[in-house]
Design an enzyme around this catalytic site. Sequence first.
Site, PDB file in Angstrom:
ATOM      1  N   THR A   8      -7.093   7.733   0.407  1.00 35.26           N
ATOM      2  CA  THR A   8      -7.156   8.614   1.584  1.00 35.26           C
ATOM      3  C   THR A   8      -6.193   9.782   1.341  1.00 35.26           C
ATOM      4  O   THR A   8      -5.156   9.879   1.989  1.00 35.26           O
ATOM      5  CB  THR A   8      -6.759   7.845   2.866  1.00 35.26           C
ATOM      6  OG1 THR A   8      -5.547   7.108   2.619  1.00 35.26           O
ATOM      7  CG2 THR A   8      -7.840   6.878   3.297  1.00 35.26           C
ATOM      8  N   LYS A  24       1.095   1.054  10.093  1.00 37.84           N
ATOM      9  CA  LYS A  24       1.251   1.439   8.677  1.00 37.84           C
ATOM     10  C   LYS A  24       1.902   2.820   8.549  1.00 37.84           C
ATOM     11  O   LYS A  24       2.861   3.013   7.798  1.00 37.84           O
ATOM     12  CB  LYS A  24      -0.129   1.420   7.997  1.00 37.84           C
ATOM     13  CG  LYS A  24      -0.150   1.960   6.591  1.00 37.84           C
ATOM     14  CD  LYS A  24       0.695   1.132   5.641  1.00 37.84           C
ATOM     15  CE  LYS A  24       0.937   1.897   4.351  1.00 37.84           C
ATOM     16  NZ  LYS A  24       1.749   1.155   3.409  1.00 37.84           N
ATOM     17  N   ASP A  79     -16.195  -0.281  -7.846  1.00 33.62           N
ATOM     18  CA  ASP A  79     -15.633   1.070  -7.934  1.00 33.62           C
ATOM     19  C   ASP A  79     -16.752   2.025  -8.362  1.00 33.62           C
ATOM     20  O   ASP A  79     -17.710   1.609  -9.028  1.00 33.62           O
ATOM     21  CB  ASP A  79     -14.477   1.118  -8.939  1.00 33.62           C
ATOM     22  CG  ASP A  79     -13.469   2.210  -8.594  1.00 33.62           C
ATOM     23  OD1 ASP A  79     -12.344   1.895  -8.184  1.00 33.62           O
ATOM     24  OD2 ASP A  79     -13.832   3.409  -8.705  1.00 33.62           O
ATOM     25  N   THR A 121      -4.969   3.305   4.119  1.00 32.25           N
ATOM     26  CA  THR A 121      -4.121   3.859   5.183  1.00 32.25           C
ATOM     27  C   THR A 121      -4.880   4.985   5.881  1.00 32.25           C
ATOM     28  O   THR A 121      -5.216   5.988   5.242  1.00 32.25           O
ATOM     29  CB  THR A 121      -2.806   4.388   4.570  1.00 32.25           C
ATOM     30  OG1 THR A 121      -2.189   3.322   3.856  1.00 32.25           O
ATOM     31  CG2 THR A 121      -1.861   4.907   5.633  1.00 32.25           C
ATOM     32  N   GLY A 176      18.644  11.011  -3.403  1.00 35.86           N
ATOM     33  CA  GLY A 176      18.053  11.175  -4.729  1.00 35.86           C
ATOM     34  C   GLY A 176      17.313  12.487  -4.840  1.00 35.86           C
ATOM     35  O   GLY A 176      17.632  13.449  -4.125  1.00 35.86           O
ATOM     36  N   CYS A 224       2.030   7.617  -1.360  1.00 33.79           N
ATOM     37  CA  CYS A 224       2.012   7.229   0.063  1.00 33.79           C
ATOM     38  C   CYS A 224       2.936   8.048   0.958  1.00 33.79           C
ATOM     39  O   CYS A 224       2.450   8.721   1.877  1.00 33.79           O
ATOM     40  CB  CYS A 224       2.346   5.752   0.191  1.00 33.79           C
ATOM     41  SG  CYS A 224       1.048   4.709  -0.497  1.00 33.79           S
ATOM     42  N   PHE A 274      16.780   1.863   1.688  1.00 32.16           N
ATOM     43  CA  PHE A 274      16.237   3.218   1.876  1.00 32.16           C
ATOM     44  C   PHE A 274      17.287   4.201   2.392  1.00 32.16           C
ATOM     45  O   PHE A 274      16.991   5.081   3.183  1.00 32.16           O
ATOM     46  CB  PHE A 274      14.986   3.190   2.773  1.00 32.16           C
ATOM     47  CG  PHE A 274      13.796   2.653   2.022  1.00 32.16           C
ATOM     48  CD1 PHE A 274      12.907   3.509   1.408  1.00 32.16           C
ATOM     49  CD2 PHE A 274      13.613   1.292   1.879  1.00 32.16           C
ATOM     50  CE1 PHE A 274      11.837   3.022   0.660  1.00 32.16           C
ATOM     51  CE2 PHE A 274      12.559   0.781   1.132  1.00 32.16           C
ATOM     52  CZ  PHE A 274      11.664   1.650   0.532  1.00 32.16           C
ATOM     53  N   LEU A 275      18.522   4.012   1.928  1.00 32.37           N
ATOM     54  CA  LEU A 275      19.586   4.957   2.281  1.00 32.37           C
ATOM     55  C   LEU A 275      20.091   5.685   1.039  1.00 32.37           C
ATOM     56  O   LEU A 275      21.115   6.343   1.096  1.00 32.37           O
ATOM     57  CB  LEU A 275      20.758   4.206   2.941  1.00 32.37           C
ATOM     58  CG  LEU A 275      20.510   3.592   4.319  1.00 32.37           C
ATOM     59  CD1 LEU A 275      21.803   2.961   4.847  1.00 32.37           C
ATOM     60  CD2 LEU A 275      20.007   4.631   5.317  1.00 32.37           C
TER      61      LEU A 275
HETATM   62  N1  LIG Z   1      -0.624   2.787  -3.857  1.00 35.64           N
HETATM   63  C1  LIG Z   1       0.125   2.149  -2.981  1.00 35.64           C
HETATM   64  O1  LIG Z   1       1.252   1.751  -3.253  1.00 35.64           O
HETATM   65  C2  LIG Z   1      -0.394   1.883  -1.590  1.00 35.64           C
HETATM   66  C3  LIG Z   1       0.277   0.958  -0.784  1.00 35.64           C
HETATM   67  C4  LIG Z   1      -0.217   0.691   0.483  1.00 35.64           C
HETATM   68  C5  LIG Z   1      -1.345   1.363   0.944  1.00 35.64           C
HETATM   69  N2  LIG Z   1      -1.965   2.288   0.144  1.00 35.64           N
HETATM   70  C6  LIG Z   1      -3.169   2.939   0.647  1.00 35.64           C
HETATM   71  O2  LIG Z   1      -4.295   2.264   0.095  1.00 35.64           O
HETATM   72  C7  LIG Z   1      -5.355   3.194  -0.170  1.00 35.64           C
HETATM   73  C8  LIG Z   1      -5.750   3.137  -1.641  1.00 35.64           C
HETATM   74  O3  LIG Z   1      -4.632   3.560  -2.387  1.00 35.64           O
HETATM   75  P1  LIG Z   1      -4.559   3.379  -3.977  1.00 35.64           P
HETATM   76  O4  LIG Z   1      -3.220   3.876  -4.403  1.00 35.64           O
HETATM   77  O5  LIG Z   1      -4.984   2.012  -4.331  1.00 35.64           O
HETATM   78  O6  LIG Z   1      -5.699   4.410  -4.412  1.00 35.64           O
HETATM   79  P2  LIG Z   1      -6.243   4.742  -5.886  1.00 35.64           P
HETATM   80  O7  LIG Z   1      -6.485   6.189  -5.894  1.00 35.64           O
HETATM   81  O8  LIG Z   1      -5.330   4.130  -6.900  1.00 35.64           O
HETATM   82  O9  LIG Z   1      -7.624   3.949  -5.963  1.00 35.64           O
HETATM   83  C9  LIG Z   1      -8.725   4.233  -5.177  1.00 35.64           C
HETATM   84  C10 LIG Z   1      -9.971   3.770  -5.911  1.00 35.64           C
HETATM   85  O10 LIG Z   1     -11.099   3.869  -5.039  1.00 35.64           O
HETATM   86  C11 LIG Z   1     -12.237   4.223  -5.824  1.00 35.64           C
HETATM   87  N3  LIG Z   1     -13.313   4.693  -4.940  1.00 35.64           N
HETATM   88  C12 LIG Z   1     -13.454   5.885  -4.323  1.00 35.64           C
HETATM   89  N4  LIG Z   1     -14.593   5.914  -3.603  1.00 35.64           N
HETATM   90  C13 LIG Z   1     -15.184   4.713  -3.763  1.00 35.64           C
HETATM   91  C14 LIG Z   1     -16.392   4.126  -3.281  1.00 35.64           C
HETATM   92  N5  LIG Z   1     -17.216   4.786  -2.474  1.00 35.64           N
HETATM   93  N6  LIG Z   1     -16.697   2.871  -3.666  1.00 35.64           N
HETATM   94  C15 LIG Z   1     -15.882   2.174  -4.497  1.00 35.64           C
HETATM   95  N7  LIG Z   1     -14.733   2.680  -4.975  1.00 35.64           N
HETATM   96  C16 LIG Z   1     -14.378   3.927  -4.624  1.00 35.64           C
HETATM   97  C17 LIG Z   1     -11.672   5.256  -6.779  1.00 35.64           C
HETATM   98  O11 LIG Z   1     -12.510   5.464  -7.893  1.00 35.64           O
HETATM   99  C18 LIG Z   1     -10.328   4.614  -7.145  1.00 35.64           C
HETATM  100  O12 LIG Z   1     -10.448   3.772  -8.272  1.00 35.64           O
HETATM  101  C19 LIG Z   1      -4.847   4.547   0.307  1.00 35.64           C
HETATM  102  O13 LIG Z   1      -5.241   4.755   1.630  1.00 35.64           O
HETATM  103  C20 LIG Z   1      -3.339   4.385   0.236  1.00 35.64           C
HETATM  104  O14 LIG Z   1      -2.662   5.222   1.133  1.00 35.64           O
HETATM  105  C21 LIG Z   1      -1.532   2.542  -1.123  1.00 35.64           C
END
Ligand SMILES: NC(=O)c1ccc[n+]([C@@H]2O[C@H](COP(=O)([O-])OP(=O)(O)OC[C@H]3O[C@@H](n4cnc5c(N)ncnc54)[C@H](O)[C@@H]3O)[C@@H](O)[C@H]2O)c1
Length: 429
Positions: free
Chosen positions: A86, A205, A30, A121, A254, A261, A250-251
């Site tokens: 993202t 996705k 990270d 995503t 709320g 997401c 999901f019905l």
């Molecule tokens: N949160 C969810 O429930 C969920 C579920 C499915 C998919 N997603 C997707 O997964 C992706 C990540 O989501 P998240 O909720 O885990 O994000 P998050 O914001 O919790 O974590 C992202 C992490 O990436 C780190 N980061 C940024 N740039 C970096 C780099 N160059 N090198 C290393 N680390 C870096 C950030 O410091 C942060 O700790 C998104 O695209 C999201 O849409 C999220």
Amino acid sequence: MNIAIFGTGYVGLVSGTCFADFGNKVICVDIDKSKINALKKGKVSFYEPGLKELVLRNSKEERLKFTCNAKKAVQNSEIIFICVGTPSKQNGEANLDFVFQVAKDVGLFMNDYKVIVDKSTVPVGTAEKIKRIICKNSKIDFDVVSNPEFLREGAAVKDFQNPDRVVVGSNSEKAKNIMAHLYKSVTRVGRPIMFTDIKTSELIKYVSNAMLATRISFMNEISHLCESTGANIKDVARGVGLDKRIGSRFLQAGPGYGGSCFPKDVKALAQSLEQFGLPSNILRAVDYVNERQKRSLVPKLKKFIPKLECKKIAIWGLSFKPRTSDIRDSPALVVIEQLKNEYADVFAYDPEAMPEAKKYVKGVTYVNNAYEALKDADALMILTEWDQFREPDFELMKQLMRGLIIIDGRNIYNSEPVSKGFKYIGIGR
Ligand SMILES: NC(=O)c1ccc[n+]([C@@H]2O[C@H](COP(=O)([O-])OP(=O)(O)OC[C@H]3O[C@@H](n4cnc5c(N)ncnc54)[C@H](O)[C@@H]3O)[C@@H](O)[C@H]2O)c1
């Protein structure tokens, strides 16, 4: 297998830890030094059931490591996962800067064949862009694979270990075989892995999240008709959901969907359609209805208390759903903003999300337990359906509260509050 995971947020940390628990050697990277230092000490910066224990166990057994050193992680791994955020740009499009930065690092540091797996995503076509960035920085052979993540916060570890399906988009047989091997622990317990081309995988996705969000917005829209006619949205949902073609999930009407997401993915998919000159009427409506729904709770409260100035309003629940500390895009943020704009005094309690809320939501008094928030409150608003709010001591609540008003944004009660003497409004009932 040796795996590098870029991003130690919800997706990266859960994926990395679970892959380590399957017996792989995982190094998580990270850019946030404080996160990495905390993780090295076994501290997880967010609440996710079961995760901390797994992090500690796999760190102790030296299958799970943490670093800020991208070069070291890339060079020691055969598979590199991109799990960075993202977020939405101002116009709703997905911001891919973090993803492209990782692609650049991989290209710069790659020393032999790698499979680069995009788990973030991303809009359809992103893998091709990742490929181009890596090619610009390296002459070494590699494959890019799409492997979207479907875990739900609050049940993320369980979902990762036992998913409905694993989707892998790959145009290379070699990468496909490596991915099939990696997910053996999941396929062994009978969970299906679906291979597609990369673009289809990227789209699956977004379409999954948009479909779920559509069901929620649809029911939220119908909830208003229930309120106008005296029908009951909970029973409508039950009656509709018993139809096997529809199903019951999901019905639930709320306060609108939140989280990191659904809101951003609905907007990004709409943007993708529009970038191809295609209409996105359904997605735009889903988003519009959701924003309107988040704003529909305070007007309900004002039916009982037309002037909120100096009124004490208790809030139960801040996270966008139970069993998580995540407040990103939570309906509670909109409700609190509305209450503050009307000069109400807001007292809030959430079992897990208060440290996060304290960082971003100012002008609120945070209290240590649910009942403390009720002392002399003029009304209670329930915004997250944590289990502990489901069976409250209504007698104690009556003693504590100044006004006996409950706005139940999650429809967690039936007739109890009214039978105990409360004025009570839910959603769509
Ligand atoms: N949160 C969810 O429930 C969920 C579920 C499915 C998919 N997603 C997707 O997964 C992706 C990540 O989501 P998240 O909720 O885990 O994000 P998050 O914001 O919790 O974590 C992202 C992490 O990436 C780190 N980061 C940024 N740039 C970096 C780099 N160059 N090198 C290393 N680390 C870096 C950030 O410091 C942060 O700790 C998104 O695209 C999201 O849409 C999220």
